[in-house]
Design a protein around this motif. Structure first.
Motif, PDB file in Angstrom:
ATOM      1  N   PRO A 180       0.794  -1.244   0.000  1.00 35.57           N
ATOM      2  CA  PRO A 180       0.000   0.000   0.000  1.00 35.57           C
ATOM      3  C   PRO A 180       0.820   1.284   0.000  1.00 35.57           C
ATOM      4  N   GLN A 359      -4.254  -7.011  -3.094  1.00 35.99           N
ATOM      5  CA  GLN A 359      -3.852  -5.613  -2.942  1.00 35.99           C
ATOM      6  C   GLN A 359      -3.365  -5.015  -4.260  1.00 35.99           C
ATOM      7  N   LEU A 363      -5.681  -1.892  -5.264  1.00 30.56           N
ATOM      8  CA  LEU A 363      -5.227  -0.567  -4.845  1.00 30.56           C
ATOM      9  C   LEU A 363      -5.131   0.468  -5.970  1.00 30.56           C
ATOM     10  N   ALA A 367      -7.652   3.100  -4.438  1.00 33.25           N
ATOM     11  CA  ALA A 367      -6.951   4.097  -3.613  1.00 33.25           C
ATOM     12  C   ALA A 367      -7.355   5.531  -3.967  1.00 33.25           C
ATOM     13  N   HIS A 381      -4.318   2.248   4.776  1.00 34.27           N
ATOM     14  CA  HIS A 381      -3.187   1.317   4.646  1.00 34.27           C
ATOM     15  C   HIS A 381      -3.370   0.120   5.580  1.00 34.27           C
ATOM     16  N   VAL A 384      -6.443  -2.126   4.695  1.00 37.02           N
ATOM     17  CA  VAL A 384      -6.205  -2.930   3.494  1.00 37.02           C
ATOM     18  C   VAL A 384      -5.251  -4.075   3.801  1.00 37.02           C
TER      19      VAL A 384
END
Length: 441
Positions: A180, A359, A363, A367, A381, A384
């Motif tokens: 992340p 992820q 992401l 994100a 962060h 996740v």
């Protein structure tokens, strides 16, 4: 709708075949084929045609093998050295020496705790969870033998110590905690206050759960069963001293920490050091080393190809239209952005059988959306990271298949209950706790 049926059906088929004991090298491609057909993917490269930019369009065969081969290329040397290290630790008598010292000083009731702790230390030290299973297995066998505990719980102990309260915690150098960072502008210690609470919760709950399962099995008459492939040392056999026997494990962790600038290749340096030290410690058993190295190499090939088969399934699954629809749907979940992010990563990790894969796929897409919605980067962060370590450990997960079958020689039917309890249910509860704590505080 058809792609949804195929994606869910393919995943269910993969899990069913895995639990039934069908070789993952067969189950992976078969399940991926179901996903590909229902998603409308061409099956072979000549049938795929070209994309508007002139590149070859994706197809089942190429996509599956690309995922399969990429993992093999990235991790083969680590698996090879990790498997050899574990075998040498067992054959040299080092694992037996450490196990007997622990049970002599602390009592057999700490055998399970010692196994979990050994995995936790190596994992939080940065050694890949796959390699930790190889490195600690020999020690775990001896600890369980000394305590006369059912060996079918060894996979659960290895997995619990590796992929729960350490892998996704603040400060962990594991990739699941680092992915992340570039997407959120955070560091490895993001959300550390909540992380400490969640890690402690998962450690206590998970250990209490697996310890209770072991006690129940022992009360039912289960005991440790020795196999012909186990290194067997008589009580009066001269073994390396416990402190000397610990040297290879300490060497692996120490060299890994000192060579962090090498990236993942630090593992190669660390494991080479560990193998060399284990050979030196067990020099009296040097006549066995050729067979031990061969056994380790064979085990490494089986282990990594099992994982590659699951990675290949994930590579095909993410091309399904249903996969994109699922990702879009979770972004519309009302309420806190953290809830939507947790659901998104958890679902994708479950579909691909990979925490890091979940992820990496999610992401880049979620994100920006959640940061724009006002989510705190540090909280996002940590949420996740913890969420990625839950549904990824379903029966088809590459680490789970490798640890249960290739490393420990068990079956899903006998060993997965403990693995699932500690690496699926406990992290799901940990994720919920993290969401509550971030909301309240």
């Amino acid at each position: 709708m058809l792609s949804w049926i195929g994606l869910i059906g393919g995943l269910a088929l993969l899990i069913w075949m895995t639990v039934r004991g069908i070789d993952i090298l067969i189950a992976g491609p078969v399940a991926a084929f179901v996903v590909a057909v229902t998603a409308g993917l061409p099956l072979l490269p000549p049938l795929a045609g070209l994309l508007p930019g002139g590149e070859a369009a994706p197809d089942f065969a190429s996509s599956y093998m690309a995922g399969f081969a990429s993992f093999l290329a990235d991790w083969f040397f680590m698996f090879l050295l990790g498997a050899i290290f574990g075998e040498v630790m067992a054959a040299s008598g080092a694992a037996t020496s450490v196990a007997r010292a622990i049970t002599r000083r602390l009592g057999s009731r700490y055998a399970l705790a010692a196994t979990v702790l050994a995995c936790a230390v190596l994992t939080y030290g940065g050694v890949s969870v796959f390699i930790v299973a190889f490195a600690v297995y020999g020690l775990a066998v001896e600890l369980f033998r000394e305590a006369d505990l059912p060996r079918r719980f060894i996979p659960g102990a290895l997995a619990f110590g590796s992929v729960t309260f350490t892998m996704t915690s603040a400060g962990s150098p594991e990739i699941q905690n680092l992915i992340p960072m570039p997407f959120l502008g955070t560091n490895a210690y993001a959300g550390w206050q909540v992380s400490i609470v969640v890690a402690a919760f998962m450690a206590v709950l998970g250990y209490a759960w697996i310890a209770r399962m072991v006690r129940h099995a022992v009360a039912g008459g289960e005991r440790f069963v020795t196999r012909a492939t186990d290194a067997d040392f008589a009580v009066d056999t001269r073994l390396p001293s416990p402190l000397l026997a610990m040297l290879p494990l300490v060497g692996v962790l120490g060299v890994f920490l000192l060579t962090q600038d090498l990236g993942k290749w630090a593992l190669v340096a660390a494991l080479l050091t560990g193998v060399a030290l284990a050979c030196m410690v067990g020099w009296a058993q040097r006549g066995q080393f050729p067979a031990v190295f061969s056994r380790g190499a064979t085990g490494a090939v089986v282990a990594i190809t099992n994982t590659c088969a699951v990675v290949g399934f994930g590579s095909v699954a993410k091309l399904s239209p249903a996969f994109a629809d699922a990702l879009a749907a979770v972004q519309d979940i009302p309420g806190s952005p953290l809830i939507g992010a947790a659901v998104a990563v958890t679902v994708i990790a479950g579909l691909t059988g990979s925490a890091s894969g979940g992820q990496t796929i999610a992401l880049p897409l979620i994100a920006p959306h959640y940061l724009h919605a006002g989510a705190d980067p540090a909280e996002l962060h940590r949420t996740v990271a913890i969420a990625s370590g839950a549904l990824d450990s379903l029966p088809h997960n590459g680490y789970v298949v490798t640890t249960i079958r290739a490393v420990c020689g068990e079956t899903h039917a006998s060993a997965y209950a403990a693995v699932g309890a500690t690496t699926v249910v406990v992290p799901v509860l940990g994720t919920i706790l993290a969401l509550v704590l971030f909301t309240v505080f």
